[in-house]
Structures are given as structure tokens and as C-alpha cells.
Scaffold this motif. Structure first.
Motif, mmCIF file in Angstrom:
data_model
loop_
_atom_site.group_PDB
_atom_site.id
_atom_site.type_symbol
_atom_site.label_atom_id
_atom_site.label_comp_id
_atom_site.label_asym_id
_atom_site.label_seq_id
_atom_site.Cartn_x
_atom_site.Cartn_y
_atom_site.Cartn_z
ATOM 1 N N THR A 235 0.837 -1.201 0.000
ATOM 2 C CA THR A 235 0.000 0.000 0.000
ATOM 3 C C THR A 235 0.870 1.248 0.000
ATOM 4 O O THR A 235 1.778 1.387 0.823
ATOM 5 C CB THR A 235 -0.929 0.003 1.221
ATOM 6 N N LEU A 236 0.554 2.175 -0.905
ATOM 7 C CA LEU A 236 1.371 3.373 -1.081
ATOM 8 C C LEU A 236 0.748 4.579 -0.394
ATOM 9 O O LEU A 236 -0.468 4.788 -0.459
ATOM 10 C CB LEU A 236 1.542 3.691 -2.568
ATOM 11 N N GLY A 237 1.601 5.377 0.212
ATOM 12 C CA GLY A 237 1.225 6.701 0.700
ATOM 13 C C GLY A 237 2.041 7.738 -0.045
ATOM 14 O O GLY A 237 2.342 7.579 -1.222
ATOM 15 N N GLY A 238 2.405 8.804 0.653
ATOM 16 C CA GLY A 238 3.245 9.817 0.026
ATOM 17 C C GLY A 238 4.688 9.363 -0.064
ATOM 18 O O GLY A 238 5.107 8.377 0.549
ATOM 19 N N LEU A 239 5.474 10.107 -0.848
ATOM 20 C CA LEU A 239 6.899 9.815 -0.980
ATOM 21 C C LEU A 239 7.650 10.259 0.279
ATOM 22 O O LEU A 239 7.189 11.148 1.011
ATOM 23 C CB LEU A 239 7.468 10.563 -2.183
ATOM 24 N N ASP A 240 8.801 9.640 0.504
ATOM 25 C CA ASP A 240 9.651 10.173 1.559
ATOM 26 C C ASP A 240 10.188 11.533 1.109
ATOM 27 O O ASP A 240 10.181 11.866 -0.075
ATOM 28 C CB ASP A 240 10.792 9.211 1.866
ATOM 29 N N LYS A 241 10.656 12.347 2.080
ATOM 30 C CA LYS A 241 11.008 13.743 1.797
ATOM 31 C C LYS A 241 12.093 13.855 0.724
ATOM 32 O O LYS A 241 11.995 14.689 -0.191
ATOM 33 C CB LYS A 241 11.473 14.436 3.078
ATOM 34 N N GLU A 242 13.096 13.018 0.802
ATOM 35 C CA GLU A 242 14.201 13.106 -0.151
ATOM 36 C C GLU A 242 13.725 12.833 -1.574
ATOM 37 O O GLU A 242 14.054 13.567 -2.512
ATOM 38 C CB GLU A 242 15.300 12.103 0.238
ATOM 39 N N ALA A 243 12.927 11.778 -1.753
ATOM 40 C CA ALA A 243 12.426 11.438 -3.083
ATOM 41 C C ALA A 243 11.465 12.509 -3.590
ATOM 42 O O ALA A 243 11.458 12.849 -4.784
ATOM 43 C CB ALA A 243 11.734 10.082 -3.047
ATOM 44 N N ALA A 244 10.644 13.058 -2.679
ATOM 45 C CA ALA A 244 9.686 14.081 -3.094
ATOM 46 C C ALA A 244 10.404 15.338 -3.587
ATOM 47 O O ALA A 244 10.016 15.934 -4.603
ATOM 48 C CB ALA A 244 8.761 14.424 -1.928
ATOM 49 N N VAL A 245 11.462 15.743 -2.894
ATOM 50 C CA VAL A 245 12.232 16.915 -3.331
ATOM 51 C C VAL A 245 12.895 16.635 -4.675
ATOM 52 O O VAL A 245 12.929 17.503 -5.564
ATOM 53 C CB VAL A 245 13.281 17.296 -2.262
ATOM 54 N N SER B 56 9.011 22.838 2.230
ATOM 55 C CA SER B 56 7.704 23.389 2.613
ATOM 56 C C SER B 56 6.660 23.088 1.543
ATOM 57 O O SER B 56 5.518 22.730 1.844
ATOM 58 C CB SER B 56 7.824 24.896 2.833
ATOM 59 N N LEU B 57 7.069 23.218 0.256
ATOM 60 C CA LEU B 57 6.142 22.925 -0.840
ATOM 61 C C LEU B 57 5.796 21.439 -0.863
ATOM 62 O O LEU B 57 4.635 21.061 -1.099
ATOM 63 C CB LEU B 57 6.762 23.354 -2.176
ATOM 64 N N VAL B 58 6.774 20.589 -0.596
ATOM 65 C CA VAL B 58 6.508 19.149 -0.521
ATOM 66 C C VAL B 58 5.484 18.867 0.564
ATOM 67 O O VAL B 58 4.572 18.048 0.404
ATOM 68 C CB VAL B 58 7.820 18.369 -0.264
#
Length: 697
Positions: free
Chosen positions: A189-199, A220-222
Motif C-alpha cells: 500500500t502506497l502513501g506519500g513519498l519520503d522527503k528526499e524522493a519528493a524533493v 515546505s512545498l513538498v
């Protein structure tokens, strides 16, 4: 490692063969970020012992891995990355199918199974039942080691129907929730990306410089985007087209938006509000595109703008992350499935129902004109159809037959989806009928009736639905005849018989003499195929009376022959000879020398069956003379073989050898085939006519 920012839901809705974008594993690898933990878990599940293995039994079916998540969470991208990593372990390749249409309607298993069989190059008869196609698919995969990616499954039943009965295959399913009912499936099950991958994903979309110089604002945008991949792509796209805008400014704007709906809805609303009014209108009307497949013509027709202007706008949307370009020989685009509900909501709230219907009508009319042009390019230069397309705008003309065939192949999923949507709409039946007639003619012109039969079967079913809804008995009769012909071709004779009888009723209701006569003859043919000689001769007799009453002499002569054939099968040689004699007379009066020779040939065969070899010899010699006048070499050779067999039975082997030598000189290597046909009674494969459901071009 990756998470593609925008989910691919809706990209190839309604078909089992994916768009080139989804098929391109290298493209997926280039866009993917993050999800290391999820990939590790999924790969571990491939080798994990299942319940059957733990109990000491061999697994009877393929293992199913499930990637679960909401649209836009990167679920399809994760599945594609997993498939890319595992592809080398499955030498028989990767098969892909999308199991839900953009409007949320589950794709019928029949359509999915047929698409997968096409990808395997396994023939599937037109009109085959869903269970039969699923069984054929399982049989085709039984001795293969293949990997199936089943995207956007609506429920467990869709996946279960397609599961291979071999543990050598692997199924990767994508769904919003668990697939209850399929044993031994553990969802990832997927949620949001981790911070590093999202950036990193944001940097790829917006460009790395602004993210690098202001990492705090990027984080902050992430955060305000909830690390949601599709939302981050939209935010990055907005920044990409505004090189002077600050990341902090966008984060502040999004944070100030009302806390209604998801982060995706808020960021999409922000991007949408920044579009010029004409572009915003084009964007929201894209939700009307059949199966989510878009090209410049579709966008142009929906919005009522030029084709070049539509293409420019679509390219702008690609940069903004609102649509994706599909790698193709022609300009092709797709709307991410997670954005379709947002576009539909804006269309319903900002466009009047009449405007939406007009946009659909423009799209269908444009498609009809393109299909007419696509077919016309196959006609000879001096044909009337070629003259008609000369007056069309350049954008609607094809430079060559090859270009038209390529367009038809690339756009086929969208064209078939357009026909289904037009019929389901129910308000544009006239355009729907024109579209289906034009699509039928284009497919037959470029591929031939036999190759296009599976697609034609579906089109004829749609035509029948419209004809019944609108009480159009003439078109109902035509559709029933077409469907029955295809049923008969694939051995479903009793189904064909039922449809021929229904076509007869519709033809009589429409006072359509062609359909009535054709249906009566076809009913007789179905009974003949079933070995019911009495009913076959009765129905051929009714068809003959119908033809004679209308003074249709060519068809009447042919029907005399069909009646003679049935009587021959039944052993009623006297009746057979009388009808074949009438056939010979009819063909002679019509001036059809070849048909006369063939009828004499069959008459000679019946005389031989009846124990009259001398009469058979004379009739066969007469047939040879007429075949020579008709310059039909194959028929001459077949008759020479018939003469040889008859002479042997009459005790003249020397003359028999002469006739066999003559046949050999005529045909050489073809002789064995002709001899085989001769021994089988001269039977050739039946030809079934595919009739358009509409007289309109």
C-alpha cells in the motif's frame, strides 16, 4: 529509484495493449524516484513461499503481487519499475492491460482477454464468449513464462478471470484497495513519498536550480503537496513555465488555498486558474476524449479551434504536467487518470449541457470525416471517393495509403471507444451510425474483412443496439445478418441460425427485399451446415420463390444449385438433377459461362452418384468445353480429373491417363490441391458478406 509523479490511470482504458508510453520501460526508469522499501518488499514477495508451497502442494496458478494506492500515488509507476526489474526473468515477455475506463467503468474481460491474445499473436474468433476467450488466454500462457501487468483493477473478479494456470507466470496487479477473493495476495500500500524522493521529483519537474538554492522552501512545498507524486508534478510544472517565480511563493499560495479537497485538487485548481480562458476550456473538455486518448484533431474538434492551435496548447499542457505526450509516430497525448474527475467536475459546472453535447458532436463529425478520408485514399485515382476528399482541408487528408493505415492503427483504440461512447450517450445516434459505418468501411478497406472480423463484430453489435433503440428495422436486419455471418464463420451455427431468423423478421418489417431474401437463403445455409436437409431445401425453396417473384435471375440460378446440392447430400438424386438442370439453364440464359460450366460439373457428379456413368461422362465433356470457353484453367483441370476417374470406372485406363496428364500440364504443382477439392465435392471455403449498417458514407 523512483516514483513517477503522475499515475498512469486511464491512459489505455478499454484495451489490453498499452500505449507506447506505458510500454517504454526505459522511459519509466528515467522518471522514477524513491520507493526503495516498497520495491524491496515486492521483490521479496516474488520468492516468498505461498500457502500452497507451505502445505506441500504445487502452486496451481500464477503468483499475484498487488500495488495498492489512490490514483496519482505513483502506483502504476511503481508497478512498471518492478516489471522493468523483473523482465529479464520472464523470457516470454511482458503483457499489459488496463482494466478500468476513464469514467470508472470496468473493462469487460472479453475485451481485455482479446487484447492480451492479440499481443501474444494468438488468434481469437470474433464474437467468442468471455469465458472461452479467458480459457484460450490461459491455454496460451500455459507453456510460457510471462509477466502480466494488470493496471487499475476495479475488483478481484477482473484479475481472477485472467490469472494464468501456471506458477511460471507472474501477475502484478494495480488497484485502489485489496483484491479480496484472490488467495495469498499481500498488498503493497502506497502513501506519500519520503522527503528526499519528493524533493528530487519536484526538482525534476521544476528544474534543479531553484530547489538547490532554497531547499527549505522546497521542503515546505513538498509538505503542502502532502508528498503526493501527481501533486508535485503539477507544482513543478507551474514553476517550470515561470522561471522567475520563487518556490516559496508557490508554497505560500497553495497554503493559502481553502482546505477543501485533497492536495491534488488544490494544486490543480491553482494551476487551472492561471490558464488563459481558451486554454482552460480546451483542458476541461479533454475529459470527453474517448478512452483518454487525445490527438490534436480530437482537441481541435472538442474546442472548435484550429488543429495547429490545439497541438500548441497540448504541448503547453505537457510542460505544465496536465497531460502526457505518448511516444508515437503520430502526435498522441493522454490525461492522467487522477485528473479526469477534476476535469469532469469543472466541465459539468462551467459548461452548459448543450455546449458539451455540441463538443461531442464536433468530435464525432471530425472523426467521421477522417475515417472517410482514410478509406477514400485506398480507392483508385479516378474513383468518386477520391474526388470527394480533394475538397477537404489539408489537415483532413492523408498523403498516402500507408499514412492512412498508420493513423488507423494508432487511433484504433480511440476510434472503437468513440463508437462505444457515442452509442452509450444515446443523444447522437445519427452521428453514431455514421461513425460506425465509416469505421467499418475503413477497417475493411485497409485490412480486409477476415483480418478485421473481431473489431467488426463489436461494431455490428453496437449498430444493432442503436437500431433496436431507434426502431430501425432495416439497419437491425443488416446488423443481424453481419453478426450471423461472423457466427457462421466461427462455427457457432445455431447462434447464426437464430440471428438469421431475427434478421428475416426485421427485413420483413422494413419491407427490405434484399435483407428478406438474403436471410431466407442464409437460414437454409445454416440448416445445411447442421445436416438438416429437409429444412435446408425448404428454406432455399422459399428464397428461390422470392428471387423469381422479383425476376432476380442470377440469384435464382444460384439457388437452384444450392437446392441441388442439398438434395445430393440427402441422396435424392432425381430431385438434385432436376435442380442442377434448372441451374444450368438459368446460367446459360444469364450468359454466365463459368457458372454454367460449374453447374454442369456438379450435374455430372450427381449422375455418377446415381449410377449413370455414361451420362456423367457426356455431361462432364460438355462442362470441359464450357470451362475452356470461360478460360477457367482450374475448373478445366478439375473436370479432367473427373473424366479420368469416370473413364477408369468404365474400364478405359488409357484414356484416363491422358486426361490426368492434361490436368497435370494445366496446373503442375497446384494439381494435388485441385484433386483434393475434387474428392471433397469441389467444396471451397464459404464467403460471408460484411454489410454496412448504413447507406450513408
Amino acid at each position: 529509484m523512483t516514483d513517477q509523479a503522475v499515475d498512469t490511470d486511464g491512459a489505455t482504458a478499454g484495451g489490453a495493449v498499452p500505449s507506447p508510453a506505458r510500454a517504454s520501460l526505459e522511459s519509466t526508469r528515467a522518471q522514477f524516484v524513491g520507493r526503495r522499501r516498497e520495491l524491496k518488499e515486492l521483490r521479496a514477495d516474488v520468492d516468498r513461499a505461498g500457502l500452497d508451497t507451505l502445505s506441500g502442494r504445487k502452486a496451481p496458478r500464477a503468483r499475484v503481487l498487488l500495488v495498492a494506492g489512490r490514483p496519482g500515488s505513483g502506483r502504476t509507476a511503481l508497478a512498471e519499475e518492478l516489471v522493468r526489474q523483473l523482465a529479464d526473468d520472464y523470457p516470454d515477455g511482458v503483457l499489459r492491460a488496463h482494466l478500468t475506463d476513464p469514467d470508472g467503468t470496468p473493462v469487460p474481460t472479453e475485451r481485455t482477454a482479446r487484447g492480451l491474445l492479440d499481443a501474444l499473436a494468438v488468434p481469437a474468433p470474433p464474437g467468442a464468449a468471455e469465458d472461452d476467450l479467458a480459457e484460450t488466454l490461459r491455454a496460451a500462457l500455459a507453456d510460457r513464462r510471462a509477466l502480466l501487468l494488470l493496471d487499475d483493477a476495479a475488483d478481484a473478479g477482473q484479475v481472477d478471470a485472467l490469472l494464468p494456470d501456471t506458477p511460471d507466470c507472474l501477475v502484478v496487479a494495480v488497484a485502489e484497495g485489496p483484491l479480496t477473493g484472490i488467495p495469498d495476495v499481500r498488498p503493497c500500500t502506497l502513501g506519500g513519498l519520503d522527503k528526499e524522493a519528493a524533493v528530487e521529483l519536484l526538482a525534476r519537474a521544476a528544474g534543479p536550480v531553484r530547489i538547490t538554492v532554497d531547499p527549505g522552501s522546497a521542503e515546505s512545498l513538498v509538505e503542502v503537496c502532502a508528498a503526493h507524486p501527481a501533486t508535485l508534478v503539477l507544482a513543478g510544472g507551474w514553476l517550470a513555465v515561470r522561471p522567475k517565480a520563487a518556490v516559496a511563493d508557490l508554497a505560500k499560495r497553495v497554503r493559502a488555498l481553502p482546505e477543501e479537497g485533497s492536495a491534488l485538487a488544490r494544486v490543480f485548481g491553482h494551476t487551472y486558474a492561471s490558464l488563459p480562458s481558451p486554454a482552460a476550456r480546451i483542458l476541461r473538455l479533454l475529459c470527453l476524449a474517448p478512452a483518454g486518448h487525445i490527438d490534436p484533431h480530437t482537441a481541435s474538434a472538442l474546442a472548435g479551434c484550429s488543429v495547429s492551435g490545439a497541438k500548441t496548447t497540448l504541448d503547453d499542457f505537457v510542460e505544465l504536467g496536465l497531460v502526457r505526450a505518448v511516444p508515437s509516430s503520430l502526435p498522441q497525448y493522454e490525461v492522467p487518470g487522477c485528473l479526469v474527475p477534476l476535469l469532469r467536475a469543472r466541465t459539468e459546472s462551467q459548461d452548459k449541457p448543450g455546449e458539451i453535447q455540441l463538443a461531442r458532436a464536433r468530435m464525432l463529425e471530425r472523426t467521421v470525416r477522417l475515417l472517410q478520408s482514410c478509406r477514400a485514399v485506398t480507392e483508385p485515382e479516378d474513383a468518386t471517393a477520391r474526388g470527394k476528399i480533394a475538397g477537404l482541408p489539408p489537415a483532413l487528408r492523408f498523403p498516402s495509403r500507408q499514412a492512412a493505415a498508420e493513423w488507423l492503427s494508432v487511433r484504433q483504440p480511440a476510434l472503437l471507444a468513440a463508437a462505444r461512447l457515442a452509442v452509450a450517450d444515446g443523444e447522437l445516434d445519427t452521428l453514431a451510425r455514421r461513425l460506425m459505418a465509416a469505421l467499418t468501411r475503413a477497417l475493411v478497406a485497409h485490412r480486409g474483412t477476415e483480418a478485421a472480423a473481431p473489431e467488426l463484430y463489436g461494431i455490428h453489435q453496437l449498430v444493432l443496439g442503436v437500431a433496436e433503440r431507434r426502431n430501425l428495422p432495416r439497419e437491425q436486419a443488416a446488423a443481424l445478418l453481419n453478426l450471423a455471418d461472423l457466427d457462421a464463420q466461427t462455427g457457432r451455427t445455431r447462434d447464426a441460425l437464430a440471428r438469421y431468423r431475427a434478421a428475416l423478421d426485421a427485413g420483413r418489417a422494413a419491407n427490405d427485399p434484399y435483407a428478406t431474401g438474403r436471410a431466407m437463403e442464409s437460414v437454409g445455409g445454416a440448416y445445411q451446415e447442421l445436416g438438416d436437409w429437409s429444412r435446408a431445401s425448404d428454406w432455399f425453396g422459399r428464397a428461390l420463390a422470392h428471387r423469381l417473384a422479383r425476376d432476380e435471375r442470377v440469384d435464382a440460378a444460384r439457388l437452384y444449385g444450392r437446392i441441388g446440392t442439398v438434395h445430393t447430400y440427402a441422396g435424392r438424386y432425381g430431385e438434385a438433377l432436376r435442380n442442377w438442370s434448372s441451374a444450368v439453364t438459368g446460367h446459360r440464359r444469364n450468359g454466365d459461362v463459368t457458372a454454367q460450366a460449374r453447374a454442369l460439373s456438379e450435374m455430372a457428379r450427381v449422375q455418377e452418384y446415381a449410377g449413370r456413368p455414361e451420362e456423367s461422362l457426356r455431361t462432364c465433356q460438355e462442362a470441359v468445353e464450357w470451362a475452356r470457353q470461360a478460360e477457367d484453367v482450374r475448373l478445366q483441370a478439375a473436370l479432367q480429373l473427373r473424366l479420368a476417374d469416370t473413364l477408369e470406372r468404365l474400364g478405359d485406363p488409357a484414356a484416363a491417363r491422358l486426361h490426368r496428364s492434361a490436368a497435370e500440364r494445366m496446373l503442375g504443382e497446384e494439381l494435388p490441391q485441385v484433386a483434393r477439392l475434387e474428392r471433397n465435392g469441389g467444396a471451397e471455403p464459404s464467403a460471408y458478406e460484411i454489410r454496412s449498417a448504413s447507406a450513408e458514407d
